[in-house]
Design an enzyme around this catalytic site. Structure first.
Site, PDB file in Angstrom:
ATOM      1  N   CYS A  40       0.842  -1.204   0.000  1.00  0.00           N
ATOM      2  CA  CYS A  40       0.000   0.000   0.000  1.00  0.00           C
ATOM      3  C   CYS A  40       0.876   1.252   0.000  1.00  0.00           C
ATOM      4  O   CYS A  40       2.068   1.206   0.302  1.00  0.00           O
ATOM      5  CB  CYS A  40      -0.897   0.047   1.243  1.00  0.00           C
ATOM      6  SG  CYS A  40      -1.959  -1.386   1.482  1.00  0.00           S
TER       7      CYS A  40
ATOM      8  N   ASP B  58      19.232  37.569 -13.477  1.00  0.00           N
ATOM      9  CA  ASP B  58      17.928  37.767 -14.108  1.00  0.00           C
ATOM     10  C   ASP B  58      17.318  39.095 -13.677  1.00  0.00           C
ATOM     11  O   ASP B  58      17.378  39.470 -12.486  1.00  0.00           O
ATOM     12  CB  ASP B  58      17.001  36.603 -13.706  1.00  0.00           C
ATOM     13  CG  ASP B  58      15.626  36.717 -14.327  1.00  0.00           C
ATOM     14  OD1 ASP B  58      15.482  36.365 -15.506  1.00  0.00           O
ATOM     15  OD2 ASP B  58      14.701  37.177 -13.626  1.00  0.00           O
TER      16      ASP B  58
END
Length: 490
Positions: free
Chosen positions: A34, A440
């Site tokens: 599971c 940037d």
């Protein structure tokens, strides 16, 4: 994590979905495995054992739980956060390299012998490359069985199985149901095949997720003819190993709706893998945000929109070309340049909905373009033609399993590839979660407003505390600027 029994038991008892994909719980008494968040009553700790992968569970003789469907868990975030050979191998296996080229092909891409790759994967994941690929084929088969009306023989070969018998045996072993029973079970649950040959499925992710920057970025930078935002969905064309496709991705609560139209169903595994990487769906946002929130200057940005992802790409080579076209120009100008290349060199495709017209041109198609036909400065033409030539002849390989450090070095020696271009390719094309863009313009504006250091060197030193998640810090810093990439389109 699977070796920390006490921590795993706590996660299972609390049904903590954040650990889905990190490890799998195998129950010794029922022979079922599971996901940690399985809704059933947890077994006794003495009856639980833990594995690092679904393939390892299957190798040990456990079958998938029919209730929690662990085979559909989000992928482990480790493979996107690490740069070692095991992580690179997992990224390549997820992209279907073993199915297409076998274990020798995987080993060649990694620069190791097949025996070394087998040994490394067994040591860390409890399963070798063939078992991991087999587990992935089983999940692909399940998707095709449940979401299409393809005959089972076509499903078997489309999922990558070499024979119908192997397909039947694998499906029964993994899911404890015959292929026909899986299809009947899906029909009783209300799942119906997609219309017009489309395959509809859900792409799970770990919460939280803020879709604004993710889909906003993809929509704002979309190349006309290749990408579009329509009716709340991001749509684009895909170039795949056996043909092409069109995908529509729609953000929903708890999952991403994915609708795929493929010319060849054998490309389903690769299409799903590339969509997950595009949207960074295997990330662990809790770990990322916890680290970034420890910085008091970033904490308000994280709290405002937790769970931001790094928008990536379905094709690293395509993104590198687009990064060059976007050097020192606006987003709109970069889209215009890319659209011209698409119209001139892209392969036309048919879109039933009419918005998409082409595949983005391959490096081989672009290798023969006339530099004088490019409406770019001469230096940028040289950068672009050198890049596509290196991609076309194989001297530069941009792919999911590439070594981030090596590629950075190879890109840096190309003419016109400065730190910004190298890092944005590393961040979005290669998926390096620690890539950083101190030069940037948007980052510099954010630094000024937040009181962060202004110079690239000082900002890089300050960002050391954000490691290894500096690419995610970039996403939060970009939100300081009011730009369309930060918002879902109207």
């Amino acid at each position: 994590m699977h070796n920390d029994t006490e921590r795993c038991v706590r996660a299972v008892r609390s049904k903590d979905a954040r650990f889905d994909g990190w490890f799998f719980t195998a129950v010794l008494t029922t022979r079922i495995y599971c996901r940690p968040s399985c809704p059933v009553v947890p077994p006794k700790a003495a009856n639980m054992t833990f594995y690092p992968s679904a393939a390892a569970c299957q190798q040990a003789g456990f079958r998938a739980c029919k209730r929690c469907r662990p085979d559909t868990s989000p992928g482990s975030p480790e493979w996107n956060a690490r740069a070692d050979s095991v992580a690179r191998a997992m990224r390549l296996i997820q992209d279907g390299v073993v199915d297409r080229e076998g274990v020798p092909g995987l080993a060649a891409r990694l620069g190791y012998s097949a025996r070394q790759v087998e040994r490394q994967l067994l040591a860390e994941l409890g399963a070798g490359p063939l078992a991991l690929a087999r587990s992935q084929r089983a999940q692909t088969a399940r998707v095709l069985i449940e979401t299409t009306e393809l005959p089972m023989a076509e499903v078997a070969f489309a999922a990558g199985f070499s024979s119908i018998r192997t397909f039947n045996d694998t499906v029964r072993e993994v899911f404890a149901l015959a292929p026909g029973e899986l299809r009947s079970r899906a029909a009783r649950g209300g799942r119906t095949p997609g219309t017009s040959g489309a395959i509809s499925l859900r792409l799970p992710y770990r919460a939280p997720l803020t879709p604004g920057n993710l889909f906003g970025h993809l929509a704002a930078t979309a190349v006309p003819g290749v990408e579009e935002w329509r009716d709340g969905a991001y749509r684009r064309t895909l170039t795949l190993p056996h043909g092409h496709g069109i995908v529509a991705l729609t953000p929903q609560s708890g999952h991403i709706d994915c609708r795929l139209s493929l010319t060849d169903p054998r490309d389903l595994t690769q299409a799903i893998s590339r969509c997950r990487r595009l949207l960074d769906l295997d990330a662990d946002p809790v770990a990322v945000d916890e680290q970034l929130r420890s910085d008091p200057l970033l904490a308000p940005l994280v709290d405002e929109g937790p769970g931001r992802r790094v928008p990536r790409t379905v094709d690293p080579a395509e993104f590198a070309v687009r990064a060059v076209l976007g050097q020192q120009v606006s987003t709109a100008a970069a889209r215009t340049h890319a659209a011209r290349l698409v119209r001139a060199h892209g392969i036309p495709v048919e879109d039933p909905e009419g918005g998409l017209t082409h595949l983005f041109p391959t490096s081989e198609a672009l290798a023969g373009l006339d530099p004088e036909a490019l409406a770019l400065p001469r230096s940028r033409r040289t950068t672009l033609t050198t890049l596509v030539a290196a991609l076309a002849d194989g001297s530069l390989r941009l792919e999911e399993g590439a070594d981030w450090t090596d590629v950075r070095t190879e890109l840096a020696v190309l003419p016109g590839f400065g730190p910004w271009t190298v890092e944005v390719v590393a961040m979005r094309a290669l998926g390096d979660p620690d890539a950083f863009l101190p030069t940037d313009l948007g980052i510099r504006r954010a630094a000024e407003q937040l009181g962060l250091p202004a110079t690239p060197a000082a900002l890089t030193a300050r960002a050391d505390r954000w490691r290894p998640w500096r690419a995610y810090a970039v996403q939060y810093l970009w939100t300081v600027d009011d730009h369309p990439i930060n918002h879902l389109p109207a």
